[in-house]
Motif scaffolding. Sequence first.
Motif, PDB file in Angstrom:
ATOM      1  N   VAL A  29       0.873  -1.171   0.000  1.00  0.00           N
ATOM      2  CA  VAL A  29       0.000   0.000   0.000  1.00  0.00           C
ATOM      3  C   VAL A  29       0.911   1.221   0.000  1.00  0.00           C
ATOM      4  CG1 VAL A  29      -1.795   1.275   1.224  1.00  0.00           C
ATOM      5  CG2 VAL A  29      -1.811  -1.227   1.245  1.00  0.00           C
ATOM      6  N   PHE A  30       0.674   2.169  -0.892  1.00  0.00           N
ATOM      7  CA  PHE A  30       1.604   3.290  -1.015  1.00  0.00           C
ATOM      8  C   PHE A  30       0.881   4.594  -1.285  1.00  0.00           C
ATOM      9  CE2 PHE A  30       1.091   1.285  -5.141  1.00  0.00           C
ATOM     10  CZ  PHE A  30       0.878   2.352  -6.003  1.00  0.00           C
ATOM     11  N   ASN A  31       1.551   5.681  -0.908  1.00  0.00           N
ATOM     12  CA  ASN A  31       1.087   7.037  -1.200  1.00  0.00           C
ATOM     13  C   ASN A  31       2.307   7.887  -1.515  1.00  0.00           C
ATOM     14  OD1 ASN A  31       0.489  10.006  -0.276  1.00  0.00           O
ATOM     15  ND2 ASN A  31      -1.506   9.094  -0.658  1.00  0.00           N
ATOM     16  N   VAL A  32       2.324   8.502  -2.699  1.00  0.00           N
ATOM     17  CA  VAL A  32       3.452   9.314  -3.159  1.00  0.00           C
ATOM     18  C   VAL A  32       2.968  10.733  -3.406  1.00  0.00           C
ATOM     19  CG1 VAL A  32       5.194   9.629  -4.967  1.00  0.00           C
ATOM     20  CG2 VAL A  32       4.577   7.313  -4.207  1.00  0.00           C
ATOM     21  N   GLN A  33       3.706  11.707  -2.881  1.00  0.00           N
ATOM     22  CA  GLN A  33       3.397  13.121  -3.079  1.00  0.00           C
ATOM     23  C   GLN A  33       4.531  13.760  -3.873  1.00  0.00           C
ATOM     24  OE1 GLN A  33       0.624  14.636  -1.816  1.00  0.00           O
ATOM     25  NE2 GLN A  33      -0.137  13.037  -0.432  1.00  0.00           N
ATOM     26  N   ARG A  34       4.185  14.404  -4.995  1.00  0.00           N
ATOM     27  CA  ARG A  34       5.195  15.042  -5.838  1.00  0.00           C
ATOM     28  C   ARG A  34       4.764  16.472  -6.158  1.00  0.00           C
ATOM     29  NH1 ARG A  34       8.002  10.494  -8.966  1.00  0.00           N
ATOM     30  NH2 ARG A  34       8.907  12.206 -10.143  1.00  0.00           N
ATOM     31  N   GLY A  35       5.739  17.359  -6.364  1.00  0.00           N
ATOM     32  CA  GLY A  35       5.415  18.737  -6.710  1.00  0.00           C
ATOM     33  C   GLY A  35       6.601  19.433  -7.345  1.00  0.00           C
ATOM     34  N   ASP A  36       6.360  20.660  -7.846  1.00  0.00           N
ATOM     35  CA  ASP A  36       7.427  21.417  -8.501  1.00  0.00           C
ATOM     36  C   ASP A  36       8.120  22.383  -7.550  1.00  0.00           C
ATOM     37  OD1 ASP A  36       5.485  23.341  -8.191  1.00  0.00           O
ATOM     38  OD2 ASP A  36       5.302  23.841 -10.318  1.00  0.00           O
ATOM     39  N   ASN A  41      10.076  15.422  -2.829  1.00  0.00           N
ATOM     40  CA  ASN A  41       8.920  14.541  -2.976  1.00  0.00           C
ATOM     41  C   ASN A  41       9.000  13.446  -1.917  1.00  0.00           C
ATOM     42  OD1 ASN A  41       8.222  16.008  -5.297  1.00  0.00           O
ATOM     43  ND2 ASN A  41       9.399  14.641  -6.626  1.00  0.00           N
ATOM     44  N   SER A  42       7.841  12.919  -1.508  1.00  0.00           N
ATOM     45  CA  SER A  42       7.833  11.958  -0.411  1.00  0.00           C
ATOM     46  C   SER A  42       6.987  10.738  -0.752  1.00  0.00           C
ATOM     47  CB  SER A  42       7.295  12.614   0.869  1.00  0.00           C
ATOM     48  OG  SER A  42       5.946  13.017   0.690  1.00  0.00           O
ATOM     49  N   ALA A  43       7.257   9.652  -0.033  1.00  0.00           N
ATOM     50  CA  ALA A  43       6.493   8.417  -0.214  1.00  0.00           C
ATOM     51  C   ALA A  43       6.332   7.728   1.129  1.00  0.00           C
ATOM     52  CB  ALA A  43       7.184   7.487  -1.199  1.00  0.00           C
ATOM     53  N   ARG A  44       5.150   7.174   1.334  1.00  0.00           N
ATOM     54  CA  ARG A  44       4.896   6.291   2.475  1.00  0.00           C
ATOM     55  C   ARG A  44       4.445   4.956   1.897  1.00  0.00           C
ATOM     56  NH1 ARG A  44       5.150   8.625   7.391  1.00  0.00           N
ATOM     57  NH2 ARG A  44       4.974  10.890   7.532  1.00  0.00           N
ATOM     58  N   ILE A  45       5.192   3.927   2.208  1.00  0.00           N
ATOM     59  CA  ILE A  45       4.960   2.604   1.631  1.00  0.00           C
ATOM     60  C   ILE A  45       4.801   1.600   2.760  1.00  0.00           C
ATOM     61  CG2 ILE A  45       5.856   0.831   0.081  1.00  0.00           C
ATOM     62  CD1 ILE A  45       7.662   3.084  -1.129  1.00  0.00           C
ATOM     63  N   GLU A 278      -0.449  13.355  -6.760  1.00  0.00           N
ATOM     64  CA  GLU A 278      -0.516  12.377  -5.685  1.00  0.00           C
ATOM     65  C   GLU A 278      -0.812  11.028  -6.322  1.00  0.00           C
ATOM     66  OE1 GLU A 278      -2.826  11.405  -1.451  1.00  0.00           O
ATOM     67  OE2 GLU A 278      -3.480  13.077  -2.716  1.00  0.00           O
ATOM     68  N   ILE A 279      -0.039  10.032  -5.937  1.00  0.00           N
ATOM     69  CA  ILE A 279      -0.176   8.691  -6.507  1.00  0.00           C
ATOM     70  C   ILE A 279      -0.383   7.728  -5.347  1.00  0.00           C
ATOM     71  CG2 ILE A 279       0.932   6.935  -7.949  1.00  0.00           C
ATOM     72  CD1 ILE A 279       2.819   9.361  -8.844  1.00  0.00           C
ATOM     73  N   TRP A 280      -1.445   6.949  -5.393  1.00  0.00           N
ATOM     74  CA  TRP A 280      -1.676   6.007  -4.303  1.00  0.00           C
ATOM     75  C   TRP A 280      -2.256   4.710  -4.832  1.00  0.00           C
ATOM     76  CZ3 TRP A 280      -4.833  10.022  -5.486  1.00  0.00           C
ATOM     77  CH2 TRP A 280      -6.213   9.805  -5.534  1.00  0.00           C
ATOM     78  N   GLY A 281      -2.012   3.630  -4.100  1.00  0.00           N
ATOM     79  CA  GLY A 281      -2.492   2.343  -4.555  1.00  0.00           C
ATOM     80  C   GLY A 281      -2.396   1.276  -3.483  1.00  0.00           C
ATOM     81  N   TYR A 289      -4.481   4.987  -8.255  1.00  0.00           N
ATOM     82  CA  TYR A 289      -4.834   6.246  -8.904  1.00  0.00           C
ATOM     83  C   TYR A 289      -3.670   7.225  -8.947  1.00  0.00           C
ATOM     84  CZ  TYR A 289      -9.634   4.641  -8.057  1.00  0.00           C
ATOM     85  OH  TYR A 289     -10.798   3.907  -8.027  1.00  0.00           O
ATOM     86  N   THR A 290      -3.772   8.158  -9.889  1.00  0.00           N
ATOM     87  CA  THR A 290      -2.952   9.367  -9.943  1.00  0.00           C
ATOM     88  C   THR A 290      -3.902  10.558  -9.968  1.00  0.00           C
ATOM     89  OG1 THR A 290      -1.147   8.330 -11.182  1.00  0.00           O
ATOM     90  CG2 THR A 290      -1.312  10.722 -11.304  1.00  0.00           C
ATOM     91  N   GLU A 291      -3.637  11.558  -9.133  1.00  0.00           N
ATOM     92  CA  GLU A 291      -4.433  12.784  -9.137  1.00  0.00           C
ATOM     93  C   GLU A 291      -3.493  13.965  -9.235  1.00  0.00           C
ATOM     94  OE1 GLU A 291      -8.244  13.384  -6.792  1.00  0.00           O
ATOM     95  OE2 GLU A 291      -6.861  14.650  -5.645  1.00  0.00           O
ATOM     96  N   VAL A 292      -3.763  14.857 -10.177  1.00  0.00           N
ATOM     97  CA  VAL A 292      -2.872  15.993 -10.396  1.00  0.00           C
ATOM     98  C   VAL A 292      -3.634  17.303 -10.265  1.00  0.00           C
ATOM     99  CG1 VAL A 292      -1.446  14.625 -11.964  1.00  0.00           C
ATOM    100  CG2 VAL A 292      -3.211  16.107 -12.917  1.00  0.00           C
ATOM    101  N   ILE A 293      -2.883  18.347  -9.928  1.00  0.00           N
ATOM    102  CA  ILE A 293      -3.377  19.719 -10.010  1.00  0.00           C
ATOM    103  C   ILE A 293      -2.499  20.414 -11.044  1.00  0.00           C
ATOM    104  CG2 ILE A 293      -3.683  21.915  -8.815  1.00  0.00           C
ATOM    105  CD1 ILE A 293      -4.239  20.358  -6.275  1.00  0.00           C
ATOM    106  N   CYS A 294      -3.136  21.034 -12.032  1.00  0.00           N
ATOM    107  CA  CYS A 294      -2.391  21.590 -13.157  1.00  0.00           C
ATOM    108  C   CYS A 294      -2.874  23.007 -13.470  1.00  0.00           C
ATOM    109  CB  CYS A 294      -2.502  20.690 -14.378  1.00  0.00           C
ATOM    110  SG  CYS A 294      -4.177  20.099 -14.740  1.00  0.00           S
TER     111      CYS A 294
END
Length: 327
Positions: A29-36, A41-45, A278-281, A289-294
């Motif tokens: 189970v994972f959650n990844v946070q990415r940004g500019d 960037n961080s991940a919790r796995i 944000e990427i989580w699964g 899923y992947t969810e982005v703000i653009c």
Amino acid sequence: MSQQFGRKISLIIGQDAGAALDLSDLRIVFNVQRGDLQTPNSARIRVYNVSNNTAQRIEKEFTRVVLQAGYEGNFGIVFDGNVIQVRRGRENPTDTYLDITAADGDMAYNFATVNTTLAAGSTQADIIKVCADAMAPYGVSVGYVAADLPANPLSRGKVLFGMARDHLSTVAKSTQSLWSIQDGKLQIVPETSYVPGAVPVINAQTGMVGMPEQIQNGIKVRMLLNPSIKIGRLIQLDNSSIQKYEFGLSISQQPENYKIASQNKINGDGYYYVMTSEIWGDTRGNDFYTEVICLAVDATGGIELRNAASGVSAPAPAKLGVINPYG
């Protein structure tokens, strides 16, 4: 056109060079946070039911984790970074877990320092090189650095001393750009531009979930997990599917309503700059899923379009327009 089915995941944890373990067959189970932004960037796995010997090795020996995920035909890295913390626990009488907290380029961000002198006439590119060289021993290499950043030559010699990240922030401010670390690579992108490359088309056929929405910070869109979505690059959306921002009704909200609507506008050609994701699964659950703000981009030329599910590309892109983050 292939559809997005057949989930794939790979989780490798090990040393920068040397021994590593493949945990891909376990429940993850994972959650990844990415940004500019410059913040790593961080991940919790969370990995379930790891043997005691394996857990001890992970706690004592390993410093790097690489997570890849996606579907058949669209599979790639979603996180590559330094292990910050490993902890063990028990979820119920039968299931144990191992939590891995990681950050992308954390060692370089926190420990890379510079101590040198630049001669008069040195440019911002020279400062970037000094900072990149300082980060290299911590596993960060040079990725995309815009070639058209203002040179801003130094009128006199300059002493560079202190944290590399602070000098990169100064360069970014003086050149109106954004710097970040993406998958272990230093990236510097002008505020009014983006990283060149293929542009994934996001729609119902390529995995979009629900409808894109105009929110306070930009355009938010959710899709099935898609590793081809990268920070600083573009995606293409069907503008007719975007749900516009809903105005508040109170008098005090009226100025803010129009400000948000103008700043987070909908691009006429459907091109958007990926600001955060944000990427989580869960390999044994429904989430993937992947969810982005653009932000909207003024795209005035031809663009290389790629169907995110099929991988088919159009001819090479022409020069594009700019990002207008302030309307």
